[in-house]
Write a protein that holds these residues in place. Structure first.
Motif, PDB file in Angstrom:
ATOM      1  N   SER A 218      67.902  10.200  44.690  1.00 31.81           N
ATOM      2  CA  SER A 218      67.683  11.201  43.633  1.00 31.81           C
ATOM      3  C   SER A 218      68.362  10.788  42.329  1.00 31.81           C
ATOM      4  O   SER A 218      69.279   9.954  42.307  1.00 31.81           O
ATOM      5  CB  SER A 218      68.220  12.564  44.080  1.00 31.81           C
ATOM      6  OG  SER A 218      69.609  12.459  44.334  1.00 31.81           O
ATOM      7  N   VAL A 219      67.878  11.421  41.252  1.00 29.56           N
ATOM      8  CA  VAL A 219      68.507  11.282  39.923  1.00 29.56           C
ATOM      9  C   VAL A 219      69.521  12.414  39.828  1.00 29.56           C
ATOM     10  O   VAL A 219      69.161  13.595  39.765  1.00 29.56           O
ATOM     11  CB  VAL A 219      67.469  11.370  38.785  1.00 29.56           C
ATOM     12  CG1 VAL A 219      68.163  11.324  37.424  1.00 29.56           C
ATOM     13  CG2 VAL A 219      66.440  10.250  38.893  1.00 29.56           C
ATOM     14  N   LEU A 220      70.793  12.087  39.832  1.00 28.25           N
ATOM     15  CA  LEU A 220      71.845  13.103  39.828  1.00 28.25           C
ATOM     16  C   LEU A 220      72.109  13.663  38.439  1.00 28.25           C
ATOM     17  O   LEU A 220      72.516  14.826  38.311  1.00 28.25           O
ATOM     18  CB  LEU A 220      73.140  12.499  40.399  1.00 28.25           C
ATOM     19  CG  LEU A 220      73.029  11.943  41.825  1.00 28.25           C
ATOM     20  CD1 LEU A 220      74.348  11.298  42.248  1.00 28.25           C
ATOM     21  CD2 LEU A 220      72.625  13.045  42.800  1.00 28.25           C
ATOM     22  N   ALA A 221      71.888  12.885  37.404  1.00 24.40           N
ATOM     23  CA  ALA A 221      72.085  13.355  36.029  1.00 24.40           C
ATOM     24  C   ALA A 221      71.273  12.461  35.090  1.00 24.40           C
ATOM     25  O   ALA A 221      71.262  11.229  35.246  1.00 24.40           O
ATOM     26  CB  ALA A 221      73.560  13.323  35.633  1.00 24.40           C
ATOM     27  N   ASP A 222      70.575  13.091  34.179  1.00 28.72           N
ATOM     28  CA  ASP A 222      69.767  12.352  33.188  1.00 28.72           C
ATOM     29  C   ASP A 222      70.158  12.851  31.798  1.00 28.72           C
ATOM     30  O   ASP A 222      69.908  14.007  31.456  1.00 28.72           O
ATOM     31  CB  ASP A 222      68.273  12.600  33.444  1.00 28.72           C
ATOM     32  CG  ASP A 222      67.386  11.656  32.627  1.00 28.72           C
ATOM     33  OD1 ASP A 222      67.895  11.019  31.671  1.00 28.72           O
ATOM     34  OD2 ASP A 222      66.189  11.559  32.939  1.00 28.72           O
ATOM     35  N   GLY A 223      70.791  12.008  31.048  1.00 27.50           N
ATOM     36  CA  GLY A 223      71.261  12.411  29.724  1.00 27.50           C
ATOM     37  C   GLY A 223      72.730  12.760  29.749  1.00 27.50           C
ATOM     38  O   GLY A 223      73.100  13.941  29.700  1.00 27.50           O
ATOM     39  N   LEU A 224      73.559  11.748  29.839  1.00 28.58           N
ATOM     40  CA  LEU A 224      75.002  11.980  29.887  1.00 28.58           C
ATOM     41  C   LEU A 224      75.636  11.972  28.489  1.00 28.58           C
ATOM     42  O   LEU A 224      76.853  12.083  28.367  1.00 28.58           O
ATOM     43  CB  LEU A 224      75.669  10.897  30.758  1.00 28.58           C
ATOM     44  CG  LEU A 224      75.263  10.910  32.243  1.00 28.58           C
ATOM     45  CD1 LEU A 224      75.875   9.698  32.938  1.00 28.58           C
ATOM     46  CD2 LEU A 224      75.707  12.197  32.919  1.00 28.58           C
ATOM     47  N   GLY A 225      74.808  11.804  27.472  1.00 27.83           N
ATOM     48  CA  GLY A 225      75.334  11.816  26.105  1.00 27.83           C
ATOM     49  C   GLY A 225      75.984  10.507  25.705  1.00 27.83           C
ATOM     50  O   GLY A 225      76.887  10.510  24.861  1.00 27.83           O
ATOM     51  N   ALA A 226      75.545   9.403  26.281  1.00 25.21           N
ATOM     52  CA  ALA A 226      76.100   8.090  25.952  1.00 25.21           C
ATOM     53  C   ALA A 226      74.948   7.112  25.714  1.00 25.21           C
ATOM     54  O   ALA A 226      73.979   7.089  26.495  1.00 25.21           O
ATOM     55  CB  ALA A 226      76.993   7.583  27.063  1.00 25.21           C
ATOM     56  N   GLY A 227      75.051   6.314  24.663  1.00 19.84           N
ATOM     57  CA  GLY A 227      74.018   5.342  24.349  1.00 19.84           C
ATOM     58  C   GLY A 227      72.702   6.002  23.984  1.00 19.84           C
ATOM     59  O   GLY A 227      72.626   7.193  23.682  1.00 19.84           O
ATOM     60  N   ASP A 228      71.618   5.190  24.017  1.00 16.32           N
ATOM     61  CA  ASP A 228      70.278   5.739  23.752  1.00 16.32           C
ATOM     62  C   ASP A 228      69.769   6.526  24.949  1.00 16.32           C
ATOM     63  O   ASP A 228      69.067   7.528  24.789  1.00 16.32           O
ATOM     64  CB  ASP A 228      69.305   4.598  23.424  1.00 16.32           C
ATOM     65  CG  ASP A 228      69.660   3.906  22.115  1.00 16.32           C
ATOM     66  OD1 ASP A 228      70.192   4.568  21.215  1.00 16.32           O
ATOM     67  OD2 ASP A 228      69.410   2.685  21.995  1.00 16.32           O
ATOM     68  N   GLU A 229      70.112   6.067  26.157  1.00 15.50           N
ATOM     69  CA  GLU A 229      69.752   6.762  27.385  1.00 15.50           C
ATOM     70  C   GLU A 229      70.858   6.495  28.401  1.00 15.50           C
ATOM     71  O   GLU A 229      71.494   5.443  28.380  1.00 15.50           O
ATOM     72  CB  GLU A 229      68.417   6.250  27.951  1.00 15.50           C
ATOM     73  CG  GLU A 229      67.213   6.471  27.072  1.00 15.50           C
ATOM     74  CD  GLU A 229      65.944   5.917  27.719  1.00 15.50           C
ATOM     75  OE1 GLU A 229      65.360   6.592  28.593  1.00 15.50           O
ATOM     76  OE2 GLU A 229      65.561   4.784  27.364  1.00 15.50           O
ATOM     77  N   SER A 230      71.057   7.460  29.296  1.00 10.62           N
ATOM     78  CA  SER A 230      72.067   7.276  30.339  1.00 10.62           C
ATOM     79  C   SER A 230      71.690   8.106  31.563  1.00 10.62           C
ATOM     80  O   SER A 230      71.258   9.259  31.437  1.00 10.62           O
ATOM     81  CB  SER A 230      73.462   7.669  29.838  1.00 10.62           C
ATOM     82  OG  SER A 230      73.448   8.966  29.279  1.00 10.62           O
ATOM     83  N   LEU A 231      71.841   7.495  32.723  1.00  9.34           N
ATOM     84  CA  LEU A 231      71.475   8.125  34.002  1.00  9.34           C
ATOM     85  C   LEU A 231      72.582   7.918  35.019  1.00  9.34           C
ATOM     86  O   LEU A 231      73.313   6.935  34.982  1.00  9.34           O
ATOM     87  CB  LEU A 231      70.194   7.487  34.568  1.00  9.34           C
ATOM     88  CG  LEU A 231      68.907   7.505  33.753  1.00  9.34           C
ATOM     89  CD1 LEU A 231      67.876   6.638  34.459  1.00  9.34           C
ATOM     90  CD2 LEU A 231      68.399   8.931  33.591  1.00  9.34           C
ATOM     91  N   LEU A 232      72.656   8.864  35.966  1.00  7.65           N
ATOM     92  CA  LEU A 232      73.463   8.700  37.172  1.00  7.65           C
ATOM     93  C   LEU A 232      72.520   8.913  38.342  1.00  7.65           C
ATOM     94  O   LEU A 232      71.941   9.992  38.496  1.00  7.65           O
ATOM     95  CB  LEU A 232      74.610   9.708  37.239  1.00  7.65           C
ATOM     96  CG  LEU A 232      75.447   9.646  38.527  1.00  7.65           C
ATOM     97  CD1 LEU A 232      76.173   8.294  38.626  1.00  7.65           C
ATOM     98  CD2 LEU A 232      76.465  10.791  38.600  1.00  7.65           C
ATOM     99  N   VAL A 233      72.323   7.858  39.135  1.00  7.95           N
ATOM    100  CA  VAL A 233      71.418   7.935  40.274  1.00  7.95           C
ATOM    101  C   VAL A 233      72.222   7.665  41.542  1.00  7.95           C
ATOM    102  O   VAL A 233      73.288   7.022  41.495  1.00  7.95           O
ATOM    103  CB  VAL A 233      70.255   6.936  40.151  1.00  7.95           C
ATOM    104  CG1 VAL A 233      69.360   7.282  38.967  1.00  7.95           C
ATOM    105  CG2 VAL A 233      70.775   5.502  40.034  1.00  7.95           C
ATOM    106  N   GLY A 234      71.719   8.191  42.680  1.00  2.78           N
ATOM    107  CA  GLY A 234      72.438   8.007  43.945  1.00  2.78           C
ATOM    108  C   GLY A 234      71.486   7.931  45.126  1.00  2.78           C
ATOM    109  O   GLY A 234      70.331   8.378  45.047  1.00  2.78           O
TER     110      GLY A 234
END
Length: 285
Positions: A218-234
């Protein structure tokens, strides 16, 4: 009887006083001399005039320019002289406008279409020990194993779209702590392929259906407020959990393997320094 003309002449001259004969003769001789002198002078003047005219005629012929024959074609028009501006007329002012922009931009372009001219990724674009919690050291051994997020795609029932193959360069660094290991890989793409890489990561962790009944992705977080794009996947594959932070900055995409229990809030702590370091390797920041 005398003729009438003689009668008239006698009447008109009867009372006249006649000068002596000698005086009359002297006057006649003087008049004769004057007539001869005048005739001689007239002849001299005539000769002088004739000579002067001949000299003038000869000089005129020698000094006269050679006549120019008229052209057989049409006459060449004489150009109209350009009027000279008067001293009081104002000098023309140069135009300050132009059809093309004359002033260069004050700073380098930051448009999304721009990337880096040198594909090599500098060491300054990677994480440093100062960006990590205390206790980490830089690893000296080679980085191998199936630690990357692409490795979990083999557990999907159907082959996912997969990540982009348009890699231009990459660099990897790893850090160890007494309880964990953190690995970072930075890959350079074109601007378009970098954005596609992020979409491929989303698709992998959203559309993948794992084989095991207890496995998940799953995608745990999309848009962490860093860079042009940022994701946390697990992922949780047969009881083994993994977490990855993915950050895009321009044409660079960083993938960081984190601790298996990292939360989105904890991931943000790493996302910000990752994005800032990536600016050293791209001109899109």
């Amino acid at each position: 009887m005398p003729d009438q003309p003689f009668v008239d002449l006698f009447r008109d001259t009867e009372h006249l006083s006649w000068p002596p004969t000698a005086q009359v003769r002297e006057r006649g001789r003087r008049r004769t001399r004057q007539t001869r002198i005048a005739a001689a002078l007239a002849a001299v003047v005539a000769v002088a005039l004739v000579a002067t005219g001949a000299v003038a005629l000869a000089g005129g012929r020698e000094g006269a320019p050679t006549p120019v024959l008229p052209a057989t074609g049409s006459p060449t028009p004489t150009p109209t002289p350009t009027p000279t501006p008067s001293a009081t007329s104002a000098a023309p002012r140069s135009s300050t406008t132009s059809t093309t922009p004359a002033a260069p931009p004050s700073s380098p372009s930051r448009t999304p279409s721009a990337g880096s001219t040198n594909p090599a990724i500098p060491a300054a674009a990677m994480l440093r020990l100062s960006d990590l919690p205390a206790g980490f050291t830089m690893a000296e051994d080679d980085i191998d194993g199936d630690w990357s997020l692409e490795s979990v795609s083999i557990y999907c029932r159907e082959a996912p779209t997969g990540t982009s193959n348009g890699r231009l360069a990459q660099r990897t660094v790893s850090f160890d702590s007494p309880t964990d290991r953190m690995i970072q890989r930075v890959v350079r793409f074109s601007i378009r392929d970098a954005a596609r890489e992020m979409d491929a990561v989303r698709a992998l962790f959203t559309d993948c259906e794992p084989r095991g009944a207890t496995s998940s992705m799953s995608v745990l977080a999309d848009g962490l407020g860093a860079g042009d794009e940022s994701l946390l996947v697990g992922s949780d594959i047969e009881g083994v959990r993994s977490r990855w932070l993915v950050v895009r900055q321009g044409d660079l995409v960083a993938q960081v393997a984190l601790d298996m229990d990292t939360t989105p809030k904890e991931a943000l702590r790493y996302a910000r320094p990752v994005a800032q370091r990536l600016c050293a390797g791209t001109d899109t920041c």
